[in-house]
Design an enzyme around this catalytic site. Structure first.
Site, short mmCIF file in Angstrom:
data_model
loop_
_atom_site.label_atom_id
_atom_site.label_comp_id
_atom_site.label_asym_id
_atom_site.label_seq_id
_atom_site.Cartn_x
_atom_site.Cartn_y
_atom_site.Cartn_z
N LYS A 58 23.36 47.49 53.20
CA LYS A 58 22.07 47.77 53.87
C LYS A 58 21.65 46.57 54.74
O LYS A 58 22.13 45.46 54.54
CB LYS A 58 20.99 48.10 52.84
CG LYS A 58 20.63 46.94 51.92
CD LYS A 58 19.73 47.37 50.77
CE LYS A 58 19.47 46.21 49.84
NZ LYS A 58 18.87 46.63 48.56
N TYR A 71 7.26 21.98 71.96
CA TYR A 71 5.88 22.51 72.00
C TYR A 71 4.94 21.66 71.16
O TYR A 71 5.25 21.27 70.04
CB TYR A 71 5.85 23.94 71.46
CG TYR A 71 6.29 24.99 72.44
CD1 TYR A 71 5.58 25.20 73.63
CD2 TYR A 71 7.40 25.78 72.17
CE1 TYR A 71 5.98 26.18 74.52
CE2 TYR A 71 7.81 26.76 73.07
CZ TYR A 71 7.09 26.97 74.24
OH TYR A 71 7.48 27.93 75.12
C1 PLP Z 1 19.64 45.95 47.43
C2 PLP Z 1 19.95 46.70 46.21
C3 PLP Z 1 21.03 46.32 45.39
C4 PLP Z 1 21.84 45.06 45.60
O1 PLP Z 1 21.19 43.96 45.03
P1 PLP Z 1 21.88 42.51 45.01
O2 PLP Z 1 20.93 41.67 44.27
O3 PLP Z 1 22.01 42.09 46.44
O4 PLP Z 1 23.21 42.66 44.36
C5 PLP Z 1 21.37 47.16 44.34
N1 PLP Z 1 20.65 48.28 44.07
C6 PLP Z 1 19.57 48.64 44.82
C7 PLP Z 1 18.82 49.86 44.46
C8 PLP Z 1 19.18 47.85 45.89
O5 PLP Z 1 18.11 48.20 46.61
#
Ligand code: PLP
Length: 338
Positions: A33, A248
Site C-alpha cells: 500500500k 529563507y
Molecule cells: C499496513 C498494514 C499491515 C502492515 O503493517 P507493518 O507494520 O508494516 O508490517 C498489516 N495489516 C494491515 C491491516 C495494515 O493496514
C-alpha cells in the site's frame, strides 16, 4: 533530479528473515500500500514476484489493478468493488457493508479483536456468516489486526487470545454452513516477529520487508537492512562569507567562510521541513538554514549527496515513525534498483 535507490540484496535479505518465520514464502503477503511504503509500487512488485512472493496487500482498487499481474492474489483493505476482479480479495470492514458486495466476490472478513478501528464485533460473527452466504459471497478468510504488536505490553497476547477463540468459532460456523476451510491471518511485521511458532495461513508484512522496523530492545530483531536510500543532485555551490545568511528567513548565519552547495531535494519531495537547521547526513554533511520546497543547502561539494539511507534514523529526529518518512517520498522521484 533527486532520486531513490532500492537495494535488491537488502530486500531479499529481509524477505529471507521473514520467510524463516512464516516457514514458507507462500505465506508472506507483502504489503504494497501507499506506493509500497514510498519505495515504488511497480518496482517492489516486480522484485517481490522475482523472489517468489505470491500474495500482496494494498489499500485501493487502483493499486490492486496495477500489480495484479505479478501475484496470485491481492487483498484490498478498503474496497467495495462494482465488479470483482478474479485475483482480488476484498475486505469486509463492517456488517452493514456486506449487502453492497456483488455476488461471487471473494472476501476476507475482518474482525475487531481490540483495535476498534475496522472490522465486525466478535459477537457479530454468526450474523456476518449468514449475511455473506445470503449475499452469495465467497468467504476465503477471517482476519484481524493488532494495535500494539510493536510495543512492550501484554496487549498483543490479549488480542491473540481474542482471535484464537474467534478462529474456533469461525471454523465451527464454516462447517455448519458447509463452506470450504477458511484461512486465518492476524500478523503484521511486529506480530510475526514475536511469534515463536507461526501457524497461521498468511502474514501481512510491510515495514520489516523494507528494513525499517523499530521495536523496543527485548523485541528487537537483528538483521533487517533498509532497502531505500535518497540521493540529491547539486544545483550550485557558493563561497559563503562570515556573517552571510543562508536560505529563507536567513535562519543560518555563517560564522566562517565556507563552501555551501544547494541540492535538489526539499519538502515538496518529502523532506520534512522541521529538519531545517537540525539535519546531518549519514556522511556527516550539515544542513544549513531552512529546507525549501525543491531544494536544501549543505556544507558539501559532492555532485550527488546521500540524504538518508535509513528512514528510522530520520524518523527519530523528526519525532515520527519510519512509515511516515517513507510514505512522504513523492512518486515522481525516480526509483533505481541497485
Ligand atoms: C499496513 C498494514 C499491515 C502492515 O503493517 P507493518 O507494520 O508494516 O508490517 C498489516 N495489516 C494491515 C491491516 C495494515 O493496514
Amino acid at each position: 533530479m533527486a532520486y531513490i535507490t532500492l537495494n535488491k540484496t537488502h530486500f531479499y535479505n529481509n524477505l529471507d528473515i521473514i520467510a524463516r518465520k512464516t516457514k514458507t514464502k507462500d505465506k508472506i503477503a507483502l504489503v504494497l500500500k501507499d506506493n509500497a511504503y514510498g519505495h515504488g509500487l511497480i518496482e517492489m512488485a516486480t522484485l517481490a514476484s522475482e523472489y517468489g512472493i505470491t500474495k500482496t496487500v494494498v489499500q485501493t482498487q487502483a493499486e490492486a489493478q496495477q500489480i495484479a499481474e505479478y501475484f496470485e492474489s491481492v487483498l484490498t483493505l478498503a474496497v467495495i468493488p462494482t465488479a470483482p476482479h478474479p485475483k482480488i480479495r476484498y475486505t469486509i470492514n463492517e456488517l452493514t457493508s456486506i449487502e453492497k458486495f456483488p455476488k461471487n466476490t471473494k472476501v476476507h472478513l475482518k474482525v475487531d479483536t481490540g483495535m476498534h478501528r475496522n472490522g465486525i464485533a466478535p459477537d457479530e460473527l454468526r450474523s456476518a456468516f449468514e449475511k455473506i452466504i445470503a449475499q452469495g459471497l465467497i468467504l476465503e478468510a477471517v482476519f484481524t489486526h493488532h494495535r500494539s504488536a510493536d510495543e512492550l505490553s501484554s496487549e498483543w497476547f490479549w488480542q491473540k487470545q481474542n482471535f484464537a477463540s474467534l478462529k474456533e468459532e469461525a471454523k465451527a460456523l464454516a462447517q455448519e454452513f458447509h463452506l470450504a476451510p477458511l484461512l486465518f491471518h492476524s500478523c503484521n511485521s511486529a506480530a510475526l516477529m514475536r511469534e515463536s511458532d507461526f501457524d497461521e495461513d498468511m502474514a501481512r508484512v510491510g515495514i520489516a520487508a523494507y528494513g525499517c522496523m523499530d521495536l523496543p530492545p527485548p523485541l528487537d530483531v537483528e538483521g533487517f537492512k533498509p532497502v531505500l536510500s535518497v540521493y540529491a543532485k547539486r544545483n550550485s555551490s557558493r563561497l559563503v562569507k562570515k556573517g552571510q545568511r543562508v536560505g529563507y528567513g536567513g535562519l543560518f548565519e555563517s560564522d566562517k567562510e565556507q563552501i555551501v552547495s544547494n541540492y535538489d531535494f526539499g519538502y515538496g519531495d518529502g523532506f520534512f521541513r522541521c529538519l531545517s537547521e537540525k539535519y546531518i547526513t549519514p556522511e556527516g554533511k550539515k544542513l544549513l538554514g531552512r529546507i525549501s520546497m525543491d531544494n536544501s543547502s549543505f556544507v558539501a561539494e559532492d555532485e550527488e549527496l546521500l540524504i538518508f539511507d535509513n528512514a528510522s534514523d530520520v524518523a527519530k529526529i523528526v519525532g515520527t515513525i519510519s512509515y511516515e518518512i517513507l510514505t512522504s517520498l513523492k512518486p515522481e522521484l525516480q526509483r533505481v534498483i541497485i
